[in-house]
Design an enzyme around this catalytic site. Structure first.
Site, short mmCIF file in Angstrom:
data_model
loop_
_atom_site.label_atom_id
_atom_site.label_comp_id
_atom_site.label_asym_id
_atom_site.label_seq_id
_atom_site.Cartn_x
_atom_site.Cartn_y
_atom_site.Cartn_z
N ARG A 165 0.90 -1.08 0.08
CA ARG A 165 -0.16 -0.17 -0.54
C ARG A 165 0.84 1.37 0.47
NH1 ARG A 165 -2.02 -3.34 4.20
NH2 ARG A 165 -4.25 -4.48 3.49
N LYS A 189 -2.10 -2.69 7.93
CA LYS A 189 -3.41 -1.81 8.74
C LYS A 189 -3.46 -2.39 10.33
CE LYS A 189 -6.34 -0.97 4.97
NZ LYS A 189 -7.54 -1.55 4.72
N HIS A 260 -2.84 2.24 -5.80
CA HIS A 260 -3.28 1.07 -5.47
C HIS A 260 -3.75 -0.02 -7.15
CE1 HIS A 260 -5.32 -0.57 -2.31
NE2 HIS A 260 -6.45 -0.47 -2.71
N ARG A 263 -1.17 -1.99 -7.50
CA ARG A 263 -0.95 -2.85 -6.10
C ARG A 263 -1.68 -4.81 -6.93
NH1 ARG A 263 -1.47 -4.36 -0.60
NH2 ARG A 263 -3.60 -5.23 0.26
N HIS A 286 -3.91 -8.92 3.51
CA HIS A 286 -5.31 -8.65 3.25
C HIS A 286 -6.47 -9.79 4.56
CE1 HIS A 286 -6.22 -8.04 -1.33
NE2 HIS A 286 -6.26 -7.06 -0.27
N TYR A 295 -9.89 -10.69 -6.70
CA TYR A 295 -8.93 -10.70 -7.51
C TYR A 295 -8.98 -12.09 -8.82
CZ TYR A 295 -6.57 -7.74 -5.16
OH TYR A 295 -6.00 -6.27 -4.76
#
Length: 315
Positions: A165, A189, A260, A263, A286, A295
């Site tokens: 990210r 995150k 993004h 990514r 994730h 995806y």
């Protein structure tokens, strides 16, 4: 948002401040996410107190599922998208769950709130040959020795190679790069740390930047930051976005995208190359496999398009 927050009655203002401290200190959310969540709660509490002659002492009395639904209906009436409504409903549920746990609310009205699901769409992705063209072009610019061009090539290589990210890229320090193993240590995150691999092209670009280009921009305020802005401070996401947009513009036929998009391109190309979902999930950081599974739609659609163009029995 600042004016709306200051307009809240004192009890509600204090409640928002306590909730913000919880998001930052206990949940470890990014500044951007905290601002979004707090902004939604300010909107909700402003709606709750609108037209009241006197504010309740705890700032949230009377907040029930009916108020939540009316607030969202008002948002819908203002023309907000399904994605925005879904995000604001999620923010409201997070807030009411916290308020119930801390004794502010006797029950959790957010648990009964049903909101429209957001349309989960992925941005456009580069084709593999477009990604090669982008990196070859930026590598040519770096070959002239300009420190900014060297930096830009290194960050583009790392964004695509590791699928990080933009916030993770900007937060990297020099010692987060382990050249002997060709991995980078990133903080994702929720302050979750993970190791992401990168290949030889990214290694060469990073070495050129660290061993040469970086010193040309570094100042006393640079600290250990890996990527620097032209004034020597840690690079910010806006600069990285500008670099990516400009680089993509030079690629014929490429869809405009930011970090993004690189990514997503990296994840798509990994899956098309045979990587399994669990590995891609770990690489991208994730929290759930469901996010990574988005995806598979991209890769299946691309395979269908190839099949339609090339298979003799496709039509």
């Amino acid at each position: 948002m600042a004016r709306a927050r200051e307009a809240l009655p004192a009890p509600a203002h204090d409640l928002v401040a306590a909730y913000e401290r919880h998001l930052r200190a206990e949940r470890g959310l990014s500044g951007h996410t905290v601002r979004a969540y707090v902004g939604d709660v300010v909107s909700l509490l402003g709606f709750l107190h609108e037209g009241r002659d006197q504010a309740p002492s705890d700032g949230a009395a009377g907040l029930d599922v009916g108020v939540l639904r009316a607030w969202l209906a008002g948002q819908r009436g203002e023309g907000h998208s399904r994605s925005t409504l879904a995000r604001r409903a999620a923010a409201a549920r997070t807030f009411t769950a916290w308020a119930h746990r801390t004794g502010v609310l006797p029950t959790d009205p957010g648990a009964r709130l049903v909101a429209p699901k957001a349309h989960r769409t992925l941005p456009g992705v580069l084709r593999p040959e477009q990604a090669r063209s982008l990196l070859t072009s930026s590598g040519s610019g770096a070959g002239e020795g300009d420190p900014v061009a060297v930096r830009d090539h290194a960050l583009l290589e790392l964004l695509y190679a590791a699928g990080v990210r933009v916030s993770e890229l900007c937060g990297l320090d020099v010692d987060d790069i382990e050249f002997d193993r060709r991995v980078a240590r990133v903080l994702g995150k929720g302050n979750k740390e993970r190791m992401v691999p990168f290949g030889q092209p990214a290694e060469r670009a990073l070495r050129r930047w660290i061993e040469g280009g970086r010193s040309a921009l570094a100042t006393e305020s640079s600290g250990a930051a890996l990527f620097l802005g032209v004034r020597g401070k840690r690079i910010d996401p806006r600069t990285v976005r500008r670099v990516v947009h400009q680089a993509v513009e030079s690629v014929p036929g490429a869809t405009d995208m930011g970090p993004h998009g690189l990514r997503h391109s990296a994840a798509t190309h990994l899956l098309e190359g045979g990587a399994d979902l669990r590995s891609v999930q770990e690489l991208l950081g994730h929290a759930t496999l469901a996010t990574t599974q988005l995806y598979t739609h991209v890769t299946v659609e691309r395979l269908k398009a190839i099949h339609d163009r090339t298979h003799p029995r496709a039509q």
